[in-house]
Scaffold this active site. Structure first.
Site, mmCIF file in Angstrom:
data_model
loop_
_atom_site.group_PDB
_atom_site.id
_atom_site.type_symbol
_atom_site.label_atom_id
_atom_site.label_comp_id
_atom_site.label_asym_id
_atom_site.label_seq_id
_atom_site.Cartn_x
_atom_site.Cartn_y
_atom_site.Cartn_z
ATOM 1 N N ARG A 36 0.679 -1.077 0.108
ATOM 2 C CA ARG A 36 0.023 0.149 -0.050
ATOM 3 C C ARG A 36 0.772 1.300 -0.039
ATOM 4 O O ARG A 36 0.343 2.388 -0.017
ATOM 5 C CB ARG A 36 -0.961 -0.079 1.318
ATOM 6 C CG ARG A 36 -1.947 -1.163 1.110
ATOM 7 C CD ARG A 36 -2.565 -1.166 2.360
ATOM 8 N NE ARG A 36 -3.330 -2.535 2.550
ATOM 9 C CZ ARG A 36 -4.394 -3.036 1.707
ATOM 10 N NH1 ARG A 36 -5.094 -1.816 1.077
ATOM 11 N NH2 ARG A 36 -5.279 -3.837 1.738
ATOM 12 N N HIS A 121 -4.489 -13.628 4.481
ATOM 13 C CA HIS A 121 -4.634 -13.300 3.118
ATOM 14 C C HIS A 121 -3.467 -14.290 2.176
ATOM 15 O O HIS A 121 -3.380 -13.675 0.989
ATOM 16 C CB HIS A 121 -3.962 -11.842 3.063
ATOM 17 C CG HIS A 121 -4.809 -10.714 3.774
ATOM 18 N ND1 HIS A 121 -4.512 -9.487 4.117
ATOM 19 C CD2 HIS A 121 -6.268 -10.563 4.042
ATOM 20 C CE1 HIS A 121 -5.537 -8.918 4.688
ATOM 21 N NE2 HIS A 121 -6.452 -9.735 4.637
ATOM 22 N N CYS A 132 -9.400 -28.228 -6.866
ATOM 23 C CA CYS A 132 -9.309 -29.243 -5.864
ATOM 24 C C CYS A 132 -8.311 -28.807 -4.480
ATOM 25 O O CYS A 132 -8.440 -29.431 -3.681
ATOM 26 C CB CYS A 132 -8.595 -30.353 -6.578
ATOM 27 S SG CYS A 132 -6.790 -30.309 -6.730
ATOM 28 N N CYS A 154 -3.829 -27.407 -13.063
ATOM 29 C CA CYS A 154 -3.540 -28.757 -11.990
ATOM 30 C C CYS A 154 -3.136 -29.872 -12.781
ATOM 31 O O CYS A 154 -4.086 -30.260 -13.664
ATOM 32 C CB CYS A 154 -4.846 -28.782 -11.070
ATOM 33 S SG CYS A 154 -4.787 -30.095 -9.906
ATOM 34 N N SER A 196 -1.260 -1.093 10.932
ATOM 35 C CA SER A 196 -2.177 -0.082 10.959
ATOM 36 C C SER A 196 -3.508 -0.204 11.327
ATOM 37 O O SER A 196 -4.532 0.590 11.973
ATOM 38 C CB SER A 196 -2.346 0.942 9.811
ATOM 39 O OG SER A 196 -2.685 0.349 8.621
#
Ligand code: ZN
Length: 255
Positions: A36, A121, A132, A154, A196
């Site tokens: 950010r 995250h 899968c 995959c 923050s």
């Protein structure tokens, strides 16, 4: 280096079920750009939304291209003394859970065990099948993409592979949030580091513990959304990498 904060040492010494909550500020000392911040990824290329990734070839190519650009830096980044201090707290049997907003995998590299870690995250250190949910190592996929410019699929189910981070528009994993909120209910100290505390729902994890009267420490350079909170026990405005390691060394040494 400053003298370790006496109150911080006392609180770390007294605790044995710490919920550690970390954000970008803990990793800037490892050369990981705060995405950010002014040098952040967002400022240079538009993010690819999850639905676009799932629905379109061009979006998948753009996504893998962006990830390819940042992969060498992430692969080679090393944990700094703050990550290592958290692993030492775990070795001293003081950590209930480490919950991080970071996707750089540095807690794992520092030695924090998977069973004590929730990466809300996701992580760039794994690639995940969107069908899968098998996990694999990123290197081979990046090499193949770099060579062919074809987004990898995959080998098991032919689903789309994607670095195991949560994209814009992609839901957080219920299982991860449940583990984090459960720990917030059981912790005897909350330690928020380098965040923050503005990104939801992650920032509400420490709040749940604080509402139960759990002592709450924030170490961050710059303002946070939880400054001035009635339940805040200790607020240190400074660099986590400078503040935390000497305090942990004293707390563990004197335990
Ligand atoms: Zn699959």
């Amino acid at each position: 280096m400053s003298e370790p904060n006496t109150r911080l040492i006392e609180l770390l010494s007294a605790a044995d079920r710490i919920l550690v909550f970390t954000g970008a500020g803990i990793s800037t000392g490892s050369g990981i750009a705060d995405y950010r911040g002014p040098q952040g990824h967002w400022k240079t290329r538009d993010p690819v939304y999850f639905q676009d990734f799932m629905n379109g070839h061009e979006a998948r190519v753009e996504y893998w291209d962006q990830k390819l650009e940042t992969w060498p830096g992430i692969r080679d980044a090393l944990p700094n003394p703050a990550h290592l201090a958290i692993a030492e707290l775990e070795n001293a049997d003081k950590v209930l859970l480490v919950t991080t907003q970071n996707i750089d995998g540095l807690h794992e590299k520092a030695g924090t065990s998977r069973r004590r870690l929730v990466e809300v995250h996701g992580t760039n250190l794994k690639v995940e099948c969107m069908s899968c949910h098998d996990l694999s190592e990123p290197d081979e996929h990046f090499e193949a993409f770099d060579r062919t410019r074809e987004p990898p699929v995959c080998p098991t189910c032919n689903g789309w592979l994607k670095p195991a981070t949560i994209s814009f528009g992609q839901s957080l994993k219920d299982h991860d949030l449940t583990r984090a909120f459960t720990a917030a209910g059981d912790a005897d100290l909350v330690l928020a580091l380098g965040s923050s505390l503005t990104v939801q729902p992650a920032a509400s994890i420490p709040l749940l513990a604080v509402e139960r009267g759990t002592p709450y420490i924030i170490i961050n350079r710059g303002v946070t959304d939880h400054d001035g909170l009635a339940g805040l026990t200790l607020r240190i405005d400074g660099d986590v990498v400078e503040e935390l390691p000497p305090a942990v060394a004293s707390a563990i040494g004197g335990h």
